[in-house]
Design an enzyme around this catalytic site. Sequence first.
Site, PDB file in Angstrom:
ATOM      1  CD  GLU A   1     -17.387 -10.912 -22.355  1.00 30.60           C
ATOM      2  OE1 GLU A   1     -15.568  -9.548 -22.043  1.00 30.60           O
ATOM      3  OE2 GLU A   1     -18.215  -9.719 -21.961  1.00 30.60           O
TER       4      GLU A   1
ATOM      5  CG  ASP B   1     -14.042 -12.146 -19.321  1.00 29.96           C
ATOM      6  OD1 ASP B   1     -13.893 -12.243 -18.915  1.00 29.96           O
ATOM      7  OD2 ASP B   1     -14.658 -10.630 -19.392  1.00 29.96           O
TER       8      ASP B   1
ATOM      9  CG  HIS C   1      -1.405  -1.078   0.819  1.00 32.80           C
ATOM     10  ND1 HIS C   1      -3.035  -1.640  -0.006  1.00 32.80           N
ATOM     11  CD2 HIS C   1      -2.135  -2.568   1.973  1.00 32.80           C
ATOM     12  CE1 HIS C   1      -3.471  -2.609  -0.015  1.00 32.80           C
ATOM     13  NE2 HIS C   1      -2.990  -2.623   1.234  1.00 32.80           N
TER      14      HIS C   1
ATOM     15  CB  CYS D   1     -13.620  -2.310 -25.109  1.00 31.78           C
ATOM     16  SG  CYS D   1     -14.514  -3.471 -25.035  1.00 31.78           S
TER      17      CYS D   1
HETATM   18  C1  PEP Z   1     -13.520  -7.668 -21.343  1.00 31.67           C
HETATM   19  O1  PEP Z   1     -13.565  -9.020 -21.163  1.00 31.67           O
HETATM   20  O2  PEP Z   1     -12.431  -7.667 -22.104  1.00 31.67           O
HETATM   21  C2  PEP Z   1     -13.491  -6.622 -21.222  1.00 31.67           C
HETATM   22  C3  PEP Z   1     -12.989  -5.715 -21.514  1.00 31.67           C
HETATM   23  O3  PEP Z   1     -14.456  -6.828 -20.024  1.00 31.67           O
HETATM   24  P1  PEP Z   1     -14.200  -6.855 -18.515  1.00 31.67           P
HETATM   25  O4  PEP Z   1     -12.643  -6.202 -18.392  1.00 31.67           O
HETATM   26  O5  PEP Z   1     -14.885  -5.922 -18.078  1.00 31.67           O
HETATM   27  O6  PEP Z   1     -14.550  -8.157 -18.633  1.00 31.67           O
HETATM   28 MG    MG Z   2     -15.207  -8.641 -19.950  1.00 30.49          MG
END
Ligand code: PEP
Ligand code: MG
Length: 587
Positions: free
Chosen positions: A442, A466, A198, A513
């Site tokens: 995903e 994912d 921390h 993303c």
């Molecule tokens: C992903 O799985 O790449 C994603 C953007 O969703 P999260 O990280 O929220 O599972």
């Molecule tokens: Mg995800």
Amino acid sequence: MDPNTKSELVIQGIAASKGIAYGQVFLYLQSELEIPRYTVDPDKRVAEIARFEQALVVTRQQISQIQAQVTKNLSEEEALIFDAHQMVLEDQALIGETIRDFQKSGLNIETCFNAVAERYIKAFAEIDDEYLRERAADIKDVAKRVLHVLLGQTAGSLTQLVDKRIIVAQDISPSEAAGVDRSAALGIVTDGGSRTSHAVIVARSMKIPAVVGARNLTTRLQNGDWIMVDGYDGVVIVNPTEQTLFRYGKIEKAQKSFESRLMAVIEQPSRTLDGVDVPLRANIEKPDEVALVKQYRGEGVGLYRTEYLFLSAERIPTEEQQYAAYREIVSGLAPASVTIRTLDVGGDKPLPGDPHLIGPEANPFLGFRAIRMCLQNPGMFKNQLRAILRASAHGKVELMYPMISGADELDRANALLDEARAELKERGQAFDEQLRAGTMIEIPSAAIAGDVLAEKCDFFSIGTNDLIQYLLAIDRGNNRIAHLYDPAHPAVIRILKLIVDTGHAKKIKVSVCGEMAGDPLFAPLLLGLGVDELSMTPTLMPAVKFLIRAMKMSDARELAVAALAQTDPAKTYALIEAFYNERMKAV
Ligand code: PEP
Ligand code: MG
């Protein structure tokens, strides 16, 4: 002492917070507490227990004060550690055992409490689990505070640090780190600690250079010695020579100019040398991140993870509460668009508002999560869909479903969206009739049968986090197999190509993303594969934009062709690193 009369000593530790500091040492040696041991007269035993309970109350107040200070100076997230500290104070096992020991032995409460706390610390410290080992540090920190209160002493504090000095300590607890005056501390070095301790997190958020794991440095230094802290490479140099100072001066200047040159591009368009525009959008979790998106010139939001609204509340937020949060983001960023992802709980994100909704599962990542849970709770899901639709009246919104595995789920989600639209019409509430609904890709099945999904939605957004986890069967949170979680695996690159080609064949936009989008090594590869947009944490945008502005899309396409032909991830890394280094040469 003159800095250069002693010989130079170089100590390799662990780089913990970036930056270079040069200055005199403030040696912070926390002395071991001396705990008196005596027997309490039988007629004073009730009062002794009351004294213990009072000390717990005072400690709780002290921690609340620090927590408020950290929330104000740093962030709520940084202050969360103190919730863990408060929990130690409420731990009935620890308190009960102390009182039982006291009743049995009659020894003063400090002695009993110290013995029980030490047993707990030892037990936690021996567990082979980083999270639980951190709990040992929490108990140690809190126990020290309670003992100080019981003994009527003020806890050792870094507030005595007045000059501009480099703090060198065996270790620094979160409470101590929170007390550091950021204008007085030039740097921090600790003998122990890890990159995730921390104190280090606090140092990073204050932008104070830090090195941890410097072993026994505290025993080799004296107050006032001159040292250099290199938080980039994790090096501490005691009594640096003129040459070293000169070399580091140059490194620091080069680093600062590198970072400021990266920052300088944020005002520039995200356009390749051959004129292709690449929208960079933001991943956010909370409405208060709108300011960060604007600061980094994000072109709206490509992923708003709505689950944080649910995870931080005691109950599932109502349609009105959700609408208020979504509207704040959408109107704050209008006319830029905001892609709102529907609830993605389950897996590693249990739902605190209603733990029974999901319940314990043998394989939570393969279990009742995200869209699966929403489709079985249509009332709750439609509350969210209506809230999102209503927010679309205040700017530009896109909606996106997480964890879609096949067409049936997408059909059912879209049917509920239609119902939500009809309900709002009936209520006479406004929303954007053109709102586009997309799906995250995903899960491997969604990628392979993407042509079916593309018929039923307006865009794809690839969640590489994912996708890699499910494609390679690697739990993304498990340290023991983290080395196998490899974005350069040929299966990953091939599936990305398949998704992009499928989406484009059906004339829909394909963005990414997941974390790969914000990695300047991988971003060119994604673009070369044909990805239309990247969405990432705002602070990663300058580095990615810099690279986009330094590359040609035609070269990125060639890179993708070469990477697709590769079967050895090490060689793929060599390719993408060479591409990156070549473009960054000029910086
Ligand atoms: C992903 O799985 O790449 C994603 C953007 O969703 P999260 O990280 O929220 O599972
Ligand atoms: Mg995800």
